[in-house]
Design an enzyme around this catalytic site. Structure first.
Site, PDB file in Angstrom:
ATOM      1  N   THR A   1      -4.956   6.733  -0.866  1.00  0.00           N
ATOM      2  CA  THR A   1      -6.053   7.311  -1.011  1.00  0.00           C
ATOM      3  C   THR A   1      -6.093   8.517  -1.861  1.00  0.00           C
ATOM      4  O   THR A   1      -4.666   9.150  -1.704  1.00  0.00           O
ATOM      5  CB  THR A   1      -6.708   7.621   0.516  1.00  0.00           C
ATOM      6  OG1 THR A   1      -6.337   6.804   1.531  1.00  0.00           O
ATOM      7  CG2 THR A   1      -7.819   8.336   0.567  1.00  0.00           C
TER       8      THR A   1
ATOM      9  N   GLU B   1      -9.021   4.040  -3.532  1.00  0.00           N
ATOM     10  CA  GLU B   1      -7.856   3.635  -4.215  1.00  0.00           C
ATOM     11  C   GLU B   1      -7.798   3.064  -5.668  1.00  0.00           C
ATOM     12  O   GLU B   1      -8.750   2.522  -5.638  1.00  0.00           O
ATOM     13  CB  GLU B   1      -6.905   2.951  -3.464  1.00  0.00           C
ATOM     14  CG  GLU B   1      -6.357   3.476  -2.127  1.00  0.00           C
ATOM     15  CD  GLU B   1      -5.408   2.774  -1.147  1.00  0.00           C
ATOM     16  OE1 GLU B   1      -4.626   2.336  -1.732  1.00  0.00           O
ATOM     17  OE2 GLU B   1      -5.319   3.111   0.063  1.00  0.00           O
TER      18      GLU B   1
ATOM     19  N   ASP C   1       0.957  -1.150   0.020  1.00  0.00           N
ATOM     20  CA  ASP C   1       0.146   0.063  -0.212  1.00  0.00           C
ATOM     21  C   ASP C   1       0.969   1.286  -0.116  1.00  0.00           C
ATOM     22  O   ASP C   1       1.737   1.401   0.972  1.00  0.00           O
ATOM     23  CB  ASP C   1      -0.956  -0.212   1.230  1.00  0.00           C
ATOM     24  CG  ASP C   1      -1.997   1.019   1.069  1.00  0.00           C
ATOM     25  OD1 ASP C   1      -2.328   1.440   0.094  1.00  0.00           O
ATOM     26  OD2 ASP C   1      -2.383   1.675   2.161  1.00  0.00           O
TER      27      ASP C   1
ATOM     28  N   HIS D   1      -3.783  13.947   0.506  1.00  0.00           N
ATOM     29  CA  HIS D   1      -4.292  13.057   1.868  1.00  0.00           C
ATOM     30  C   HIS D   1      -2.980  13.289   2.957  1.00  0.00           C
ATOM     31  O   HIS D   1      -3.582  13.250   3.889  1.00  0.00           O
ATOM     32  CB  HIS D   1      -4.324  11.836   1.186  1.00  0.00           C
ATOM     33  CG  HIS D   1      -4.600  10.588   2.021  1.00  0.00           C
ATOM     34  ND1 HIS D   1      -5.633  10.581   2.958  1.00  0.00           N
ATOM     35  CD2 HIS D   1      -3.821   9.381   2.367  1.00  0.00           C
ATOM     36  CE1 HIS D   1      -5.750   9.516   3.658  1.00  0.00           C
ATOM     37  NE2 HIS D   1      -4.441   8.764   3.483  1.00  0.00           N
TER      38      HIS D   1
ATOM     39  N   GLU E   1     -10.960   3.627   1.921  1.00  0.00           N
ATOM     40  CA  GLU E   1      -9.973   4.393   1.133  1.00  0.00           C
ATOM     41  C   GLU E   1     -10.345   4.200  -0.203  1.00  0.00           C
ATOM     42  O   GLU E   1     -10.351   3.107  -0.761  1.00  0.00           O
ATOM     43  CB  GLU E   1      -8.742   4.179   1.782  1.00  0.00           C
ATOM     44  CG  GLU E   1      -8.240   4.699   3.143  1.00  0.00           C
ATOM     45  CD  GLU E   1      -6.790   4.668   3.273  1.00  0.00           C
ATOM     46  OE1 GLU E   1      -6.213   3.519   2.765  1.00  0.00           O
ATOM     47  OE2 GLU E   1      -6.497   5.182   4.293  1.00  0.00           O
TER      48      GLU E   1
ATOM     49  N   ASP F   1      -9.299   0.357   0.444  1.00  0.00           N
ATOM     50  CA  ASP F   1      -8.361  -0.175   1.531  1.00  0.00           C
ATOM     51  C   ASP F   1      -8.988   0.222   2.802  1.00  0.00           C
ATOM     52  O   ASP F   1      -8.597   1.067   3.371  1.00  0.00           O
ATOM     53  CB  ASP F   1      -7.116   0.486   1.285  1.00  0.00           C
ATOM     54  CG  ASP F   1      -5.956   0.047   2.335  1.00  0.00           C
ATOM     55  OD1 ASP F   1      -6.217  -1.216   2.446  1.00  0.00           O
ATOM     56  OD2 ASP F   1      -5.065   0.922   2.406  1.00  0.00           O
TER      57      ASP F   1
ATOM     58  N   GLN G   1      -5.776   2.179  14.013  1.00  0.00           N
ATOM     59  CA  GLN G   1      -4.682   2.524  13.287  1.00  0.00           C
ATOM     60  C   GLN G   1      -3.768   3.611  14.037  1.00  0.00           C
ATOM     61  O   GLN G   1      -2.420   3.653  14.278  1.00  0.00           O
ATOM     62  CB  GLN G   1      -5.131   2.970  11.967  1.00  0.00           C
ATOM     63  CG  GLN G   1      -3.912   3.347  11.110  1.00  0.00           C
ATOM     64  CD  GLN G   1      -4.411   3.772   9.799  1.00  0.00           C
ATOM     65  OE1 GLN G   1      -5.585   3.840   9.442  1.00  0.00           O
ATOM     66  NE2 GLN G   1      -3.623   4.358   8.838  1.00  0.00           N
TER      67      GLN G   1
ATOM     68  N   LYS H   1      -5.501  -2.115   9.303  1.00  0.00           N
ATOM     69  CA  LYS H   1      -5.638  -2.392   7.912  1.00  0.00           C
ATOM     70  C   LYS H   1      -5.815  -3.676   7.344  1.00  0.00           C
ATOM     71  O   LYS H   1      -6.261  -4.107   6.377  1.00  0.00           O
ATOM     72  CB  LYS H   1      -4.389  -1.550   7.123  1.00  0.00           C
ATOM     73  CG  LYS H   1      -3.895  -0.577   7.566  1.00  0.00           C
ATOM     74  CD  LYS H   1      -4.926   0.540   7.070  1.00  0.00           C
ATOM     75  CE  LYS H   1      -4.667   0.982   5.513  1.00  0.00           C
ATOM     76  NZ  LYS H   1      -5.622   2.104   5.334  1.00  0.00           N
TER      77      LYS H   1
ATOM     78  N   ARG I   1      -1.336  15.701  13.327  1.00  0.00           N
ATOM     79  CA  ARG I   1      -0.403  15.703  14.054  1.00  0.00           C
ATOM     80  C   ARG I   1       0.605  16.942  14.198  1.00  0.00           C
ATOM     81  O   ARG I   1       1.304  16.837  15.324  1.00  0.00           O
ATOM     82  CB  ARG I   1       0.554  14.097  13.474  1.00  0.00           C
ATOM     83  CG  ARG I   1      -0.146  13.054  13.593  1.00  0.00           C
ATOM     84  CD  ARG I   1       0.541  11.809  13.080  1.00  0.00           C
ATOM     85  NE  ARG I   1       0.896  11.986  11.561  1.00  0.00           N
ATOM     86  CZ  ARG I   1       0.377  11.464  10.779  1.00  0.00           C
ATOM     87  NH1 ARG I   1      -1.051  11.079  10.962  1.00  0.00           N
ATOM     88  NH2 ARG I   1       0.518  11.752   9.363  1.00  0.00           N
TER      89      ARG I   1
HETATM   90 MN    MN Z   1      -4.275   2.618   1.426  1.00  0.00          MN
END
Ligand code: MN
Length: 444
Positions: free
Chosen positions: A372, A213, A140, A147, A211, A245, A252, A265, A155
């Site tokens: 993503t 993708e 991934d 994103h 997600e 995903d 997470q 995940k 954060r």
């Molecule tokens: Mn992903």
């Protein structure tokens, strides 16, 4: 360079009427590979045309293929497409050319082929679409700068991007064993996370997300210890699919520092059943993401002119949501995201070359997830975490319901269409998956 041939001719039409209908995902210019299971027989390979599937085994039995096209049809007629992937793209291309000839409205063999249509063609509505291949390994990536920036701000508002983002396509090893085809539901996972007021808990994931993708499936692989130069990267990709995903955000968030995502995940991912070949997407290649003037130029192994000029894919991507209340009311799925694959900072060629740059061996059927695919606009945020501003804002649905994350019974549908002036629009079909309620922890 992008090679065009007569299979891309926008004037070509098929004697399969549904393939000429406007809005179909599968005109004669597409011809994607997949695996289907009829009610009365084993799973086997086929090629989508309109509302039907060409049964490659039936085509072989009728003697419709010869040479490389026959070898490719043989390799694609089993319960997984890995053998045709391993043959390499020239074989898949030979079969595509032959199928296009057999299915064209004005083909020399039309009468003979149309006469055997009841054996050669299967209605897609009458079969189950299965996993198109065995996915040996799944990587991934994390290649949307939008994103990465939105998530990074949570954060570190001052420095949302990590220092490596503009230098390498960031990725991590995902879990291949839990990938399922479109239509298979997943149970909400149980896990460990920080709940209300930071209290540690073990239980059903409260922030279930999807997600949006795109996945790239590897054709022939590379021997261990042998990198793949960027100029050759596209020859190693068999085709593309939609990829959801699924992400358990609370699990997470708690587990990912410092070694990256794990149980948030690995409980499941969903892939669409049709593999759109690189050849079918040739008309939709476009320039790579245009970096800001002060962005660093990638190191030479990740940079060449062809990748800059046509390494991107102009592919419109959408995500839809169906809640249990909407399903009960027979309401239309609500579109919650609309983006484009061109928003990725890195191309699939760069992802693949970077992946193999240390000598890591890729196998036929390996899956590379794009990450993503969020774009710069609000509408193009491609997961619920972004759409709800990380659990701060309700997402309003047309029936008055709201969501921040997925509820039990919620279904996510991903769609993709490639459209360009001078080319016939092709689509990916659907990637559909539902989140069912968590099961209680098993008793001893
Ligand atoms: Mn992903």
């Amino acid at each position: 360079m992008t090679k065009f041939n007569e299979t891309h001719d926008p004037g070509r039409r098929s004697w399969v009427a549904s393939a000429n209908r406007s809005g179909t995902d599968f005109p004669i210019q597409n011809l994607p590979f997949g695996v289907f299971r009829p009610r009365d027989g084993p799973a086997r390979g086929g090629v989508a045309i309109g509302d039907c599937i060409v049964d490659l085994s039936a085509g072989l039995a009728a003697g419709l293929f010869s040479g490389m096209a026959a070898e490719a049809a043989q390799a694609a007629s089993g319960p997984a497409l890995n053998p045709i992937m391993a043959l390499g793209n020239p074989h898949a291309s030979a079969l595509r050319a032959r199928l296009s000839e057999l299915l064209r409205e004005d083909g020399a063999e039309r009468k003979r082929v149309e006469a055997m249509a009841s054996k050669l063609l299967v209605a897609t509505a009458d079969v189950t679409l299965e996993m198109p291949c065995e996915v040996a390994a799944y990587t991934d990536f994390f290649t949307s700068i939008f994103h990465a920036t939105r998530g990074g701000r949570v954060r570190n508002p001052q420095e949302p991007l990590t220092p490596n983002f503009k230098h390498i396509p960031i990725g991590y090893s995902g879990r291949a064993t839990s990938i399922r085809p479109s239509g298979v539901p997943f149970k909400r996972p149980l896990g460990q996370f920080l709940g209300e007021r930071g209290v540690l808990r073990f239980g059903p994931e409260p922030r279930m997300d999807f997600e949006l993708e795109v996945g790239a499936l590897i054709a022939r692989g590379n021997p261990l210890g042998t990198p793949i130069p960027l100029a050759a990267a596209r020859d190693y990709i068999f085709g593309y699919c939609l990829f959801n995903d699924w992400s358990a955000r609370a699990i997470q968030a708690w587990e990912s520092v410092p070694a990256g995502p794990f149980l948030g995940k690995t409980f499941g991912s969903t892939m669409s059943p049709w593999l759109i070949t690189g050849e079918a997407l040739a008309p939709f290649h476009c320039p790579n993401f245009v970096r800001a003037p002060d962005d660093p130029k990638p190191l030479p192994y990740l940079f060449d002119k062809e990748n800059e000029e046509e390494g991107g894919i102009d592919l419109k991507l959408e995500a839809y949501l169906v809640t249990p209340r909407m399903r009960a009311a027979n309401a239309m799925p609500a579109r919650i995201s609309a983006t484009n694959l061109t928003t990725l900072y890195w191309t699939f060629g760069q992802m693949l070359t970077h992946h193999a740059s240390n000598g890591c061996n890729l196998l036929p059927g390996d899956l590379l997830g794009s990450g993503t695919t969020s774009g710069p606009t609000d509408e193009s945020r491609a997961c619920l975490a972004e759409l709800s501003a990380y659990d701060a804002v309700d997402i309003s649905l047309p029936n008055g319901e709201t969501r921040r994350f997925l509820g039990d019974g919620d279904e996510v549908i991903l769609r993709a269409r490639a459209e360009r002036a001078g080319a016939v629009t092709i689509g990916f079909g659907e990637c559909r998956g539902r989140i069912d309620p968590a099961e209680p922890w098993p008793m001893a």
